[in-house]
Design an enzyme around this catalytic site. Structure first.
Site, PDB file in Angstrom:
ATOM      1  N   CYS A 248       2.470  -3.941 -28.146  1.00  0.00           N
ATOM      2  CA  CYS A 248       3.327  -3.669 -29.297  1.00  0.00           C
ATOM      3  C   CYS A 248       4.782  -3.897 -28.872  1.00  0.00           C
ATOM      4  O   CYS A 248       5.084  -4.118 -27.693  1.00  0.00           O
ATOM      5  CB  CYS A 248       3.137  -2.236 -29.787  1.00  0.00           C
ATOM      6  SG  CYS A 248       3.681  -0.980 -28.594  1.00  0.00           S
TER       7      CYS A 248
ATOM      8  N   HIS B 297       0.800   3.026 -20.284  1.00  0.00           N
ATOM      9  CA  HIS B 297      -0.525   3.459 -19.859  1.00  0.00           C
ATOM     10  C   HIS B 297      -1.460   2.274 -19.668  1.00  0.00           C
ATOM     11  O   HIS B 297      -2.416   2.065 -20.426  1.00  0.00           O
ATOM     12  CB  HIS B 297      -1.106   4.458 -20.878  1.00  0.00           C
ATOM     13  CG  HIS B 297      -0.577   5.845 -20.700  1.00  0.00           C
ATOM     14  ND1 HIS B 297      -0.549   6.780 -21.704  1.00  0.00           N
ATOM     15  CD2 HIS B 297      -0.042   6.462 -19.614  1.00  0.00           C
ATOM     16  CE1 HIS B 297      -0.027   7.902 -21.253  1.00  0.00           C
ATOM     17  NE2 HIS B 297       0.284   7.735 -19.988  1.00  0.00           N
TER      18      HIS B 297
ATOM     19  N   HIS C 297       7.167   6.415 -23.271  1.00  0.00           N
ATOM     20  CA  HIS C 297       6.814   7.643 -23.983  1.00  0.00           C
ATOM     21  C   HIS C 297       7.978   8.628 -24.071  1.00  0.00           C
ATOM     22  O   HIS C 297       7.870   9.665 -24.726  1.00  0.00           O
ATOM     23  CB  HIS C 297       5.654   8.347 -23.272  1.00  0.00           C
ATOM     24  CG  HIS C 297       4.501   7.436 -22.971  1.00  0.00           C
ATOM     25  ND1 HIS C 297       4.310   6.855 -21.732  1.00  0.00           N
ATOM     26  CD2 HIS C 297       3.498   6.983 -23.756  1.00  0.00           C
ATOM     27  CE1 HIS C 297       3.218   6.100 -21.770  1.00  0.00           C
ATOM     28  NE2 HIS C 297       2.712   6.156 -22.974  1.00  0.00           N
TER      29      HIS C 297
ATOM     30  N   HIS D 211      -0.253  14.802 -23.861  1.00  0.00           N
ATOM     31  CA  HIS D 211       0.294  13.449 -23.874  1.00  0.00           C
ATOM     32  C   HIS D 211       1.781  13.507 -23.527  1.00  0.00           C
ATOM     33  O   HIS D 211       2.507  14.379 -24.005  1.00  0.00           O
ATOM     34  CB  HIS D 211       0.110  12.815 -25.253  1.00  0.00           C
ATOM     35  CG  HIS D 211       0.383  11.345 -25.271  1.00  0.00           C
ATOM     36  ND1 HIS D 211       1.655  10.833 -25.388  1.00  0.00           N
ATOM     37  CD2 HIS D 211      -0.450  10.270 -25.171  1.00  0.00           C
ATOM     38  CE1 HIS D 211       1.598   9.515 -25.365  1.00  0.00           C
ATOM     39  NE2 HIS D 211       0.335   9.144 -25.233  1.00  0.00           N
TER      40      HIS D 211
ATOM     41  N   GLU E 104       4.374  11.890 -24.467  1.00  0.00           N
ATOM     42  CA  GLU E 104       5.282  11.856 -25.619  1.00  0.00           C
ATOM     43  C   GLU E 104       5.437  13.246 -26.230  1.00  0.00           C
ATOM     44  O   GLU E 104       6.546  13.698 -26.531  1.00  0.00           O
ATOM     45  CB  GLU E 104       4.742  10.873 -26.665  1.00  0.00           C
ATOM     46  CG  GLU E 104       5.574  10.809 -27.937  1.00  0.00           C
ATOM     47  CD  GLU E 104       4.942   9.935 -28.998  1.00  0.00           C
ATOM     48  OE1 GLU E 104       5.205  10.168 -30.190  1.00  0.00           O
ATOM     49  OE2 GLU E 104       4.170   9.003 -28.644  1.00  0.00           O
TER      50      GLU E 104
ATOM     51  N   THR F 187       3.229   9.289 -32.118  1.00  0.00           N
ATOM     52  CA  THR F 187       3.291   7.961 -32.740  1.00  0.00           C
ATOM     53  C   THR F 187       1.958   7.224 -32.737  1.00  0.00           C
ATOM     54  O   THR F 187       1.762   6.305 -33.542  1.00  0.00           O
ATOM     55  CB  THR F 187       4.346   7.084 -32.043  1.00  0.00           C
ATOM     56  OG1 THR F 187       4.065   7.015 -30.644  1.00  0.00           O
ATOM     57  CG2 THR F 187       5.745   7.639 -32.269  1.00  0.00           C
TER      58      THR F 187
ATOM     59  N   CYS G  81       3.463   5.225 -35.626  1.00  0.00           N
ATOM     60  CA  CYS G  81       3.913   3.839 -35.440  1.00  0.00           C
ATOM     61  C   CYS G  81       3.099   2.897 -36.326  1.00  0.00           C
ATOM     62  O   CYS G  81       1.861   2.957 -36.336  1.00  0.00           O
ATOM     63  CB  CYS G  81       3.742   3.468 -33.968  1.00  0.00           C
ATOM     64  SG  CYS G  81       3.903   1.723 -33.621  1.00  0.00           S
TER      65      CYS G  81
ATOM     66  N   ASN H 174      -3.808   5.484 -27.363  1.00  0.00           N
ATOM     67  CA  ASN H 174      -4.060   4.619 -28.514  1.00  0.00           C
ATOM     68  C   ASN H 174      -5.299   3.750 -28.302  1.00  0.00           C
ATOM     69  O   ASN H 174      -6.026   3.454 -29.252  1.00  0.00           O
ATOM     70  CB  ASN H 174      -2.822   3.782 -28.855  1.00  0.00           C
ATOM     71  CG  ASN H 174      -2.574   2.640 -27.904  1.00  0.00           C
ATOM     72  OD1 ASN H 174      -3.139   1.566 -28.040  1.00  0.00           O
ATOM     73  ND2 ASN H 174      -1.713   2.858 -26.917  1.00  0.00           N
TER      74      ASN H 174
ATOM     75  N   SER I 162      -0.906  -1.192 -25.078  1.00  0.00           N
ATOM     76  CA  SER I 162      -0.360  -1.384 -23.739  1.00  0.00           C
ATOM     77  C   SER I 162      -1.194  -2.371 -22.914  1.00  0.00           C
ATOM     78  O   SER I 162      -1.070  -2.431 -21.688  1.00  0.00           O
ATOM     79  CB  SER I 162      -0.261  -0.039 -23.006  1.00  0.00           C
ATOM     80  OG  SER I 162      -1.482   0.668 -23.069  1.00  0.00           O
TER      81      SER I 162
END
Length: 275
Positions: A12, A40, A72, A122, A124, A158, A187, A217, A259
């Protein structure tokens, strides 16, 4: 055997940006660190390490040079600590993660009880928690202990699914409160990848989801594909692919987390086509 690749998969914008920023720093010849893995994906981290990027877990481990903040994010107090020690800080936090951090600070500063739809461990979410001091983190259903809160503010990790976010918000709307303020900080690239993966999973005989096992994700993509009933494998690289996984399958689907680099996807597809 036909191999189909999801039209939305792999890197992304935020991940690509972080890698490019770290790469430019590696070219300077300075000591370069990242506070936690930049993204990650173990294979990408290995390549960055070969280029000179050292992953550290604590600001104390950086003696001198440049510290790159992972995609993150990190608590503002940690960034200030790094600067106060004379270290150069390059902030590679994804802009969409920064938006979630800012919304959380705004809500907390205005006196709302902050609810984060996400995973407590996580990075983030942990960065946001350290930043604002106190919040309630939930993954799937509405929190049970908010009846005393009069003003509730909601944001999302996100990489959450819209469905999980919606369930929490609907559940919160049934509580007794004065005000509910909701910011959808998911996101859009995450949503695009989830929809593309689901659409593909319904058209194939087996599904492969590529990405780090520590990637939230990517794991979510695998869960979504598996929920369609199609056999689903979460793999990191083509080295884990075996002929038994595709035995008797006519159409094979491939997707990848945000990622996962293109070279891993391309190598995997090439190995599939050689079976």
């Amino acid at each position: 055997m036909r191999v189909l690749v999801a039209d939305k998969c792999g890197f992304c914008f935020g991940v690509r940006r972080a890698i490019e920023m770290a790469g430019r720093q590696c070219d300077t010849g300075k000591r370069i660190y990242s506070l936690g893995p930049l993204i990650h994906n173990p294979q990408v981290i290995e390549r960055l390490h070969a280029d000179g990027l050292t992953v550290i877990d604590s600001p104390d481990e950086a003696e001198s040079g440049v510290v790159v903040i992972r995609s993150h994010g990190a608590p503002s107090s940690v960034i200030e600590e790094l600067k106060s020690r004379g270290l150069e800080v390059v902030d590679a936090t994804c802009p969409l993660v920064k938006r979630a951090q800012q919304r959380a600070r705004e809500l907390a500063g205005a006196g709302y009880r902050v609810v984060i739809v996400g995973q407590p461990e996580h990075p983030e979410v942990k960065a946001i928690l350290e930043d604002i001091g106190e919040a309630t983190v939930v993954e799937n259903g509405p929190p049970k202990l908010l009846n005393a809160a009069r003003r509730i503010g909601v944001i999302a990790q996100t990489t959450q699914t819209p469905e999980a976010f919606r369930r929490v918000v609907v559940g919160l709307s049934e509580l007794d409160f004065e005000e509910l303020r909701v910011y959808n900080t998911i996101c859009s690239a995450t949503v695009d990848r989830q929809r593309a993966a689901l659409g593909l999973a319904r058209r194939v005989d087996v599904m492969f989801v590529l990405g780090g096992r520590n990637s939230a994700n990517t794991a979510r993509l695998a869960q979504l594909c598996d929920a369609t009933g199609v056999p689903t494998f979460h793999l990191e690289t083509s080295a884990e692919l075996t002929p038994e996984m595709t035995a008797g399958r006519q159409v094979v689907g491939v997707t990848a987390g945000a990622s996962t680099p293109a070279w891993i996807i391309e190598d995997f597809v090439a190995k599939l086509e050689s079976l």
